[in-house]
Design a protein around this motif. Structure first.
Motif, mmCIF file in Angstrom:
data_model
loop_
_atom_site.group_PDB
_atom_site.id
_atom_site.type_symbol
_atom_site.label_atom_id
_atom_site.label_comp_id
_atom_site.label_asym_id
_atom_site.label_seq_id
_atom_site.Cartn_x
_atom_site.Cartn_y
_atom_site.Cartn_z
ATOM 1 N N GLN A 1 3.949 -0.929 6.946
ATOM 2 C CA GLN A 1 3.028 -0.225 6.053
ATOM 3 C C GLN A 1 3.731 0.663 5.032
ATOM 4 O O GLN A 1 3.089 1.483 4.371
ATOM 5 C CB GLN A 1 2.031 0.603 6.872
ATOM 6 C CG GLN A 1 2.665 1.561 7.868
ATOM 7 C CD GLN A 1 1.618 2.342 8.651
ATOM 8 O OE1 GLN A 1 0.426 2.368 8.338
ATOM 9 N NE2 GLN A 1 2.064 3.014 9.699
ATOM 10 N N ASP A 2 5.034 0.473 4.857
ATOM 11 C CA ASP A 2 5.791 1.362 3.963
ATOM 12 C C ASP A 2 5.428 1.193 2.493
ATOM 13 O O ASP A 2 5.643 2.091 1.685
ATOM 14 C CB ASP A 2 7.297 1.165 4.164
ATOM 15 C CG ASP A 2 7.732 -0.270 3.948
ATOM 16 O OD1 ASP A 2 7.383 -1.119 4.782
ATOM 17 O OD2 ASP A 2 8.426 -0.556 2.950
ATOM 18 N N ARG A 3 4.859 0.034 2.109
ATOM 19 C CA ARG A 3 4.504 -0.192 0.702
ATOM 20 C C ARG A 3 3.027 0.037 0.423
ATOM 21 O O ARG A 3 2.549 -0.209 -0.694
ATOM 22 C CB ARG A 3 4.893 -1.613 0.289
ATOM 23 C CG ARG A 3 6.387 -1.813 0.099
ATOM 24 C CD ARG A 3 6.709 -3.261 -0.249
ATOM 25 N NE ARG A 3 6.723 -4.109 0.943
ATOM 26 C CZ ARG A 3 6.642 -5.439 0.917
ATOM 27 N NH1 ARG A 3 6.521 -6.066 -0.239
ATOM 28 N NH2 ARG A 3 6.685 -6.123 2.038
ATOM 29 N N CYS A 4 2.270 0.483 1.417
ATOM 30 C CA CYS A 4 0.827 0.657 1.256
ATOM 31 C C CYS A 4 0.477 2.126 1.053
ATOM 32 O O CYS A 4 0.974 2.994 1.767
ATOM 33 C CB CYS A 4 0.088 0.130 2.485
ATOM 34 S SG CYS A 4 0.119 -1.667 2.602
ATOM 35 N N ALA A 5 -0.405 2.391 0.087
ATOM 36 C CA ALA A 5 -0.827 3.764 -0.186
ATOM 37 C C ALA A 5 -1.592 4.345 0.998
ATOM 38 O O ALA A 5 -1.400 5.497 1.365
ATOM 39 C CB ALA A 5 -1.687 3.792 -1.443
ATOM 40 N N THR B 1 -7.929 -5.262 2.040
ATOM 41 C CA THR B 1 -7.235 -5.390 3.329
ATOM 42 C C THR B 1 -6.119 -4.372 3.536
ATOM 43 O O THR B 1 -5.772 -4.063 4.663
ATOM 44 C CB THR B 1 -6.718 -6.831 3.504
ATOM 45 O OG1 THR B 1 -6.387 -7.058 4.875
ATOM 46 C CG2 THR B 1 -5.506 -7.106 2.620
ATOM 47 N N GLY B 2 -5.530 -3.840 2.449
ATOM 48 C CA GLY B 2 -4.434 -2.878 2.624
ATOM 49 C C GLY B 2 -3.252 -3.509 3.349
ATOM 50 O O GLY B 2 -2.681 -4.498 2.890
ATOM 51 N N THR B 3 -2.907 -2.977 4.499
ATOM 52 C CA THR B 3 -1.808 -3.523 5.305
ATOM 53 C C THR B 3 -2.135 -4.896 5.886
ATOM 54 O O THR B 3 -1.237 -5.604 6.341
ATOM 55 C CB THR B 3 -1.491 -2.593 6.490
ATOM 56 O OG1 THR B 3 -2.654 -2.491 7.331
ATOM 57 C CG2 THR B 3 -1.065 -1.217 6.027
ATOM 58 N N GLY B 4 -3.423 -5.245 5.917
ATOM 59 C CA GLY B 4 -3.852 -6.490 6.562
ATOM 60 C C GLY B 4 -4.299 -6.297 7.994
ATOM 61 O O GLY B 4 -4.623 -7.260 8.686
ATOM 62 N N VAL B 5 -4.379 -5.046 8.454
ATOM 63 C CA VAL B 5 -4.622 -4.806 9.881
ATOM 64 C C VAL B 5 -5.964 -5.360 10.355
ATOM 65 O O VAL B 5 -6.038 -5.964 11.437
ATOM 66 C CB VAL B 5 -4.487 -3.303 10.226
ATOM 67 C CG1 VAL B 5 -5.511 -2.454 9.507
ATOM 68 C CG2 VAL B 5 -4.550 -3.101 11.731
ATOM 69 N N ALA C 1 0.461 -3.430 -1.852
ATOM 70 C CA ALA C 1 -0.286 -3.654 -0.614
ATOM 71 C C ALA C 1 -0.516 -5.150 -0.391
ATOM 72 O O ALA C 1 -0.405 -5.643 0.747
ATOM 73 C CB ALA C 1 -1.617 -2.909 -0.653
ATOM 74 N N TYR C 2 -0.845 -5.866 -1.458
ATOM 75 C CA TYR C 2 -1.031 -7.318 -1.355
ATOM 76 C C TYR C 2 0.222 -7.990 -0.791
ATOM 77 O O TYR C 2 0.141 -8.788 0.149
ATOM 78 C CB TYR C 2 -1.375 -7.892 -2.727
ATOM 79 C CG TYR C 2 -1.156 -9.382 -2.853
ATOM 80 C CD1 TYR C 2 -2.032 -10.286 -2.267
ATOM 81 C CD2 TYR C 2 -0.041 -9.873 -3.529
ATOM 82 C CE1 TYR C 2 -1.817 -11.656 -2.370
ATOM 83 C CE2 TYR C 2 0.179 -11.239 -3.640
ATOM 84 C CZ TYR C 2 -0.707 -12.125 -3.057
ATOM 85 O OH TYR C 2 -0.476 -13.470 -3.144
ATOM 86 N N GLU C 3 1.383 -7.654 -1.346
ATOM 87 C CA GLU C 3 2.638 -8.260 -0.874
ATOM 88 C C GLU C 3 2.924 -7.884 0.574
ATOM 89 O O GLU C 3 3.406 -8.717 1.358
ATOM 90 C CB GLU C 3 3.787 -7.837 -1.781
ATOM 91 C CG GLU C 3 3.713 -8.466 -3.174
ATOM 92 C CD GLU C 3 4.756 -7.917 -4.132
ATOM 93 O OE1 GLU C 3 5.626 -7.138 -3.681
ATOM 94 O OE2 GLU C 3 4.693 -8.267 -5.331
ATOM 95 N N GLN C 4 2.614 -6.652 0.934
ATOM 96 C CA GLN C 4 2.851 -6.235 2.318
ATOM 97 C C GLN C 4 1.915 -6.965 3.280
ATOM 98 O O GLN C 4 2.335 -7.398 4.357
ATOM 99 C CB GLN C 4 2.654 -4.727 2.442
ATOM 100 C CG GLN C 4 3.042 -4.194 3.832
ATOM 101 C CD GLN C 4 3.975 -3.025 3.748
ATOM 102 O OE1 GLN C 4 3.577 -1.955 3.332
ATOM 103 N NE2 GLN C 4 5.221 -3.205 4.150
#
Length: 237
Positions: free
Chosen positions: A14-18, A46-50, A73-76
């Motif tokens: 989650q380091d690249r997600c706001a 989805t953010g992190t995709g969790v 966030a998309y790439e993460q």
């Protein structure tokens, strides 16, 4: 570098997600009924995709799509999907919800969203965090109207919102043609105010259940209902 968040069956970077993983997303992903979501699920924002990963763990849906407007966030989320055990069922679109529902002809058995919901008139200096947190990037009206375009006939929408917005959101939903099928109100502890509402909507106007969930009896003393709800995900449950 920020540590990944480890669940029982998957790990989320989650380091690249706001917006980092928090209680709201895990609560919603644990609570939403998935028995009728046999074909397709869409996680909006989805953010992190969790939440999409939780849907992959819980359901047998053939297709679990996710939608994310922020590039990082998309790439993460894509990376988190690819390193999970369900990469063949998970797909992320880089687009706004408004673009998506106007261009996609597919329908879904379940839409699920932990939407941005800070409506106050202040912003930070972090544009990505503002997009993730503030309702003007995805107004409730857009979410609910878009849902009517994307849901299958018996499909349902699940969201988590501030409790203070519940009456307004239910009214907007009714105007759009969606009706409450279940409402769960969330308290942090037995003496705190109700902070969140988890809402399940569908096209049928039915009698529905309203219940309450308390997370803790005391600091880190989790209630039995909360443990039961989240035990398939949290390592310490």
């Amino acid at each position: 570098m920020e540590k990944p968040f480890r669940f029982k069956q998957f790990t989320v970077q989650q380091d690249r997600c706001a917006m980092k993983i928090g209680t709201d997303g895990v609560l919603l992903g644990s609570w939403v009924p998935i028995s009728d979501a046999t074909n397709s699920i869409l996680d909006i924002g989805t953010g992190t995709g969790v939440i999409a990963l939780m849907m992959a763990q819980r359901s047998f849906a053939e297709t679990i799509d996710a939608l994310e407007i922020d590039s990082d966030a998309y790439e993460q989320a894509v990376d988190n999907f690819e390193t999970s055990g369900w990469s063949d069922r998970l797909f992320c679109y880089h687009a706004s919800f408004q673009e998506f529902f106007q261009e996609i002809d597919d329908t879904y058995d379940l839409l699920i969203s932990n939407p941005p919901f800070f409506t106050e008139n202040y912003k930070t200096n972090d544009a990505s965090r503002d997009v993730a947190r503030f309702v003007d990037s995805l107004p409730f009206e857009h979410l609910l109207i878009g849902a009517t375009h994307l849901l299958s006939e018996k499909g349902r929408l699940a969201i988590i919102i501030p409790y203070k917005e519940e009456t307004k959101v239910v009214a907007i939903a009714r105007k759009a043609g969606l009706f409450p099928h279940r409402i769960t109100r969330v308290q942090g502890n037995p003496v705190s105010d109700i902070k969140r509402s988890m809402l399940l909507f569908g096209f049928d106007n039915v009698d529905f259940e309203i219940d309450q969930l308390i997370i803790e009896n005391g600091r880190h003393q989790y209630t039995k209902p909360y443990i039961e709800l989240t035990k398939e995900f949290y390592l310490k449950m």
